[in-house]
Write an enzyme that holds these catalytic residues in place. Structure first.
Site, PDB file in Angstrom:
ATOM      1  N   ASP A 164       0.852  -1.186   0.000  1.00 34.78           N
ATOM      2  CA  ASP A 164       0.000   0.000   0.000  1.00 34.78           C
ATOM      3  C   ASP A 164       0.890   1.239   0.000  1.00 34.78           C
ATOM      4  O   ASP A 164       1.704   1.423   0.915  1.00 34.78           O
ATOM      5  CB  ASP A 164      -0.892  -0.045   1.260  1.00 34.78           C
ATOM      6  CG  ASP A 164      -1.978   0.999   1.229  1.00 34.78           C
ATOM      7  OD1 ASP A 164      -1.975   1.860   0.330  1.00 34.78           O
ATOM      8  OD2 ASP A 164      -2.832   0.957   2.124  1.00 34.78           O
ATOM      9  N   ASP A 216      -3.366   2.542  -5.379  1.00 32.67           N
ATOM     10  CA  ASP A 216      -2.196   2.537  -4.510  1.00 32.67           C
ATOM     11  C   ASP A 216      -2.068   1.238  -3.729  1.00 32.67           C
ATOM     12  O   ASP A 216      -1.377   1.202  -2.733  1.00 32.67           O
ATOM     13  CB  ASP A 216      -2.296   3.711  -3.524  1.00 32.67           C
ATOM     14  CG  ASP A 216      -3.531   3.644  -2.662  1.00 32.67           C
ATOM     15  OD1 ASP A 216      -4.501   2.975  -3.057  1.00 32.67           O
ATOM     16  OD2 ASP A 216      -3.528   4.252  -1.579  1.00 32.67           O
ATOM     17  N   GLU A 217      -2.728   0.202  -4.164  1.00 37.28           N
ATOM     18  CA  GLU A 217      -2.835  -0.967  -3.298  1.00 37.28           C
ATOM     19  C   GLU A 217      -2.907  -2.244  -4.124  1.00 37.28           C
ATOM     20  O   GLU A 217      -3.742  -2.364  -5.017  1.00 37.28           O
ATOM     21  CB  GLU A 217      -4.133  -0.800  -2.494  1.00 37.28           C
ATOM     22  CG  GLU A 217      -4.229  -1.619  -1.261  1.00 37.28           C
ATOM     23  CD  GLU A 217      -5.575  -1.417  -0.580  1.00 37.28           C
ATOM     24  OE1 GLU A 217      -6.206  -0.362  -0.761  1.00 37.28           O
ATOM     25  OE2 GLU A 217      -5.994  -2.339   0.117  1.00 37.28           O
TER      26      GLU A 217
HETATM   27 MG   LIG Z   1      -2.450   3.960   0.392  1.00 39.01          MG
END
Ligand SMILES: [Mg+2]
Length: 500
Positions: free
Chosen positions: A16, A110-111
């Site tokens: 993340d 983002d993950e």
């Molecule tokens: Mg994040």
């Protein structure tokens, strides 16, 4: 042959990027590094998409209405989202991971979840086509991914840093739940392995809403019965939990509360989408040439679809207009297919639903997708609208969400999307231009817009590699300040913070 079956023992990494949008802003803007930074939509109904860690100390957090955040942290740097920059940085940050592993599930910009047992062999790496998928040159070598989970965490974190200068937190565990708990516990810029013993200790202490699938509604239902922690869930007994949440959901939550997570890493079997787009040398203004261009772009996209071996259910058409607004329209078929006539009809239907040619068209794109969620569709399209859309929808996949919904948010005017050298100069900055926009001045060069009003713009003339700049004032009437493309991602310039 990869049949999608996970090997045992299941070993999953969750990676993340930390306060991702705000980190990208800090990379691009030296003068705001280390200050409280909030990325938020504008207007009365704007929502905060990301607050960096200094801003969070004032109680500001993502999904909070902007007006509320502004009351808490009026002195923070408030910026509008720059979707293109986030999309490009996401792609660059995850490129080494996609090259190294065949089973990567992207759940947001983002993950990602990574099945660590899916590292490509040298033969598999040699078979990759960098023009049409992960670049084998970016693959990370020399890590015993399964045998040494902590080394796996740190190697993934380092690869992201090396590619972009962004920090990520990485957790490894025997399932997705554990991996996510591990990465969350190590934020920011951390690396953590959660083994079975540590998980057994940690799990009961967590709030019930830490379990996947417990959103605000389920959390309220549980709280109504006095169930607030995972320990409470266990103590309540399965019949009570099922009674509150229903059979399927209740059973899933009951299992998760006991550390039983059978969710697979839902990796892309091929690619999430296949498509093509074309930027035109001159704006298209008549319907006939628009249709001809659309047909050519469709043909190229369809050729790629056939080569990928995939079938598509949804066809999305993207149009960028002369004024830099973007419009996407999607049309879906009843079932996935690779047959040209059905897909072409859907693409024509989607094109007809746009306003093109309108005031002139500078880009036409066609993408095929069989995805279930708009978030992933837009991710794979690299669509600028994703930055605005995804946070609103809760960043993770929203099951059952139809991609055609993309039309609502993506048609909004977006003057932030500047032109690159190939596109010629972007539109002039106006009082309506968004704070944080990339701008270029005829003489002073590249910078970003702090704000505009009363006939002037306040600009910091700095770039990701320049020293921090003070703000300078430019008269809008002089016509010397234009929007421009964001700087592309670049490899880290120095050592990672965990090496300092
Ligand atoms: Mg994040």
């Amino acid at each position: 042959m990869d049949d999608g079956t996970l090997t045992e023992p299941l070993l999953v990494a969750h990676l993340d990027l930390d306060a991702f949008f705000a980190q990208v802003e800090e990379l691009a803007k030296p003068s705001i590094r280390g200050r409280p930074v909030v990325v938020a939509g504008r207007g009365g109904r704007g929502v905060i998409t990301t607050a960096n860690y200094p801003a969070r100390r004032f109680g500001v957090h993502s999904a909070m209405p902007s007006w509320q955040g502004r009351a808490l942290a009026p002195h923070a740097v408030w910026l509008s989202p720059r979707g293109t920059a986030y999309s490009e940085h996401s792609t660059a940050a995850l490129a080494p991971i996609r090259a190294t592993f065949s089973r990567v599930e992207q759940v947001a910009y983002d993950e990602v979840y990574v099945d660590l047992s899916s590292a490509r062999t040298p033969d598999e790496l040699a078979a990759l086509d960098p023009d049409d998928g992960p670049d084998p040159a970016l693959a990370v070598h020399g890590v015993a991914w399964v045998a040494d989970p902590y080394a796996a965490c740190t190697a993934l974190r380092q690869a992201v840093w090396d590619a972009t200068g962004l920090t990520a937190s990485v957790g490894v565990a025997r399932h997705k739940l554990g991996a996510k708990l591990a990465s969350e516990s190590s934020k920011p810029a951390g690396a953590a392995v959660l083994d079975a013993a540590a998980e057994a200790e940690l799990l009961p202490t967590l709030e019930a809403k830490a379990l996947p699938g417990i959103g605000p509604v389920s959390a309220r239902k549980l709280a109504g019965a006095g169930i607030r922690t995972v320990a409470d869930v266990r103590a309540a007994g399965e019949p009570t939990v099922v009674g509150l949440l229903g059979q399927a959901h209740g059973t899933a939550v009951w299992d998760l509360a006991h550390g039983r997570d059978t969710r697979r890493v839902e990796y892309d079997r091929e690619r999430k989408s296949v498509g093509a787009e074309r930027t035109l040398p001159a704006d298209l203004r008549d319907l006939e040439s628009l249709r001809a261009t659309h047909a050519a772009v469709f043909a190229e996209a369809h050729r790629r679809l056939l080569r990928s071996g995939a079938a598509a259910r949804t066809v999305t058409v993207k149009v960028r207009y002369a004024d830099f607004t973007i419009e996407t329209r999607a049309a879906s078929l009843a079932a996935p297919t690779d047959e040209e006539p059905a897909l072409r009809a859907a693409a024509e239907h989607a094109l007809a639903a746009t306003s093109a040619p309108g005031t002139g068209v500078r880009l036409v794109g066609v993408a095929f997708s069989a995805l279930d969620t708009v978030a992933q569709l837009l991710l794979s399209l690299g669509d600028e609208a994703a930055a605005e859309l995804v946070p609103e929808l809760a960043p993770a996949a929203t099951p059952g969400f139809h991609p055609a919904y993309a039309r609502d948010a993506s048609t909004a005017a977006d003057p932030r999307l500047g032109a690159g050298p190939a596109d010629g100069p972007g539109p002039l900055v106006t009082e309506q231009s968004a704070p944080g926009s990339d701008v270029v001045h005829d003489e002073l060069g590249r910078g970003w817009l702090v704000g505009a009003g009363h006939g002037v713009a306040s600009v910091r003339f700095e770039t990701s590699t320049s020293p921090p700049a003070r703000s300078a004032t430019v008269r809008l009437a002089d016509g010397v300040l234009r929007h421009c493309d964001p700087e592309p991602p670049r490899p880290a310039a120095g050592p990672a913070p965990w090496k300092a």
